[in-house]
Scaffold this motif. Structure first.
Motif, PDB file in Angstrom:
ATOM      1  N   ALA A  32       0.832  -1.195   0.000  1.00 49.55           N
ATOM      2  CA  ALA A  32       0.000   0.000   0.000  1.00 49.55           C
ATOM      3  C   ALA A  32       0.869   1.248   0.000  1.00 49.55           C
ATOM      4  O   ALA A  32       0.613   2.201  -0.725  1.00 49.55           O
ATOM      5  CB  ALA A  32      -0.939  -0.004   1.210  1.00 49.55           C
ATOM      6  N   SER A  86     -13.854   3.265  -2.379  1.00 46.88           N
ATOM      7  CA  SER A  86     -12.816   2.288  -2.094  1.00 46.88           C
ATOM      8  C   SER A  86     -11.431   2.930  -2.219  1.00 46.88           C
ATOM      9  O   SER A  86     -10.558   2.723  -1.370  1.00 46.88           O
ATOM     10  CB  SER A  86     -12.953   1.105  -3.042  1.00 46.88           C
ATOM     11  OG  SER A  86     -11.952   0.169  -2.807  1.00 46.88           O
ATOM     12  N   ARG A  87     -11.241   3.721  -3.264  1.00 48.36           N
ATOM     13  CA  ARG A  87      -9.956   4.407  -3.460  1.00 48.36           C
ATOM     14  C   ARG A  87      -9.687   5.398  -2.345  1.00 48.36           C
ATOM     15  O   ARG A  87      -8.541   5.552  -1.908  1.00 48.36           O
ATOM     16  CB  ARG A  87      -9.936   5.128  -4.803  1.00 48.36           C
ATOM     17  CG  ARG A  87      -9.809   4.200  -5.992  1.00 48.36           C
ATOM     18  CD  ARG A  87      -9.532   4.955  -7.273  1.00 48.36           C
ATOM     19  NE  ARG A  87      -8.239   5.621  -7.172  1.00 48.36           N
ATOM     20  CZ  ARG A  87      -8.001   6.844  -7.631  1.00 48.36           C
ATOM     21  NH1 ARG A  87      -8.941   7.540  -8.224  1.00 48.36           N
ATOM     22  NH2 ARG A  87      -6.800   7.387  -7.510  1.00 48.36           N
ATOM     23  N   GLU A 106      -8.509   3.402   0.668  1.00 47.44           N
ATOM     24  CA  GLU A 106      -7.151   2.911   0.460  1.00 47.44           C
ATOM     25  C   GLU A 106      -6.131   4.038   0.567  1.00 47.44           C
ATOM     26  O   GLU A 106      -5.101   3.900   1.223  1.00 47.44           O
ATOM     27  CB  GLU A 106      -7.042   2.224  -0.896  1.00 47.44           C
ATOM     28  CG  GLU A 106      -7.791   0.911  -0.986  1.00 47.44           C
ATOM     29  CD  GLU A 106      -7.868   0.369  -2.401  1.00 47.44           C
ATOM     30  OE1 GLU A 106      -7.079   0.807  -3.262  1.00 47.44           O
ATOM     31  OE2 GLU A 106      -8.712  -0.501  -2.645  1.00 47.44           O
TER      32      GLU A 106
END
Length: 194
Positions: free
Chosen positions: A41, A142-143, A146
């Motif tokens: 990540a 979702s982005r 993250e």
């Protein structure tokens, strides 16, 4: 403060689920999978920021970003673009930390454009209707999650290497990013989809 704690808890659960998924799929121990998931990540968040704010030609990068914003009309696409720019600016902060060793005013001043991008992202997200439940909005959410995880991890890493003035700035950015993420999730997402 409670909102930030609950968001961090939620993000920690998301990393744990990702680590568990990696462990099951690859057959490696969960601790190793968690470490791998976190490092992957981070690497993706700040790969190569390109020109840094200390470069005399950085204005060209800023001009390109401004032009991209001007020609993007869809609220979802504009929010995605701003999220990309925010990740680039996080990469710039990390790279500046490496180059300047954390004690330079250039590094501290680079936190200002990052904060402006967070505010722009929040403004763009406010333009998305809460009734819009398209796949593009789901992918954007979702982005955002993250990126928030990556950026908060980066801020923690940078804080450990910085002086107290820079730590205060990073904590402020972390808090603002947490606020925006929590606001977006409550406004655009339903608890059953989370």
């Amino acid at each position: 403060m409670g909102n930030k704690t609950s968001l961090r808890r939620f993000l920690a659960v998301k990393i744990a689920v990702l680590a568990l998924f990696l462990a099951v799929q690859t057959g490696v121990p969960i601790a190793f999978a968690a470490q791998t998931a976190t490092s992957l990540a981070m690497d993706q968040a700040v790969e190569n920021p390109g020109l840094l704010p200390t470069n005399p030609f950085y204005f060209l990068k800023s001009f390109r970003r401004t032009t991209q914003r001007a020609f993007t009309v869809s609220p979802v696409k504009l929010a995605n673009l701003e999220l990309d720019i925010l990740s680039q600016k996080a990469g710039e902060l990390k790279r500046l930390q490496e180059v300047l060793d954390g004690a330079d005013e250039s590094l501290k001043s680079a936190t200002v454009p990052y904060r402006e991008s967070i505010d722009r992202l929040h403004s763009n997200l406010q333009n998305i209707k809460s009734s819009d439940k398209s796949q593009a909005v789901d992918q954007l959410l979702s982005r955002i999650l993250e990126s928030s995880i990556k950026h908060m991890t980066l801020f923690d890493e940078l804080s450990s290497l910085s002086d107290s003035g820079m730590r205060d700035r990073l904590e402020s950015l972390d808090a603002r990013l947490s606020e925006v993420t929590a606001d977006v999730l409550t406004r655009l997402d339903s608890p059953d989809r989370l």
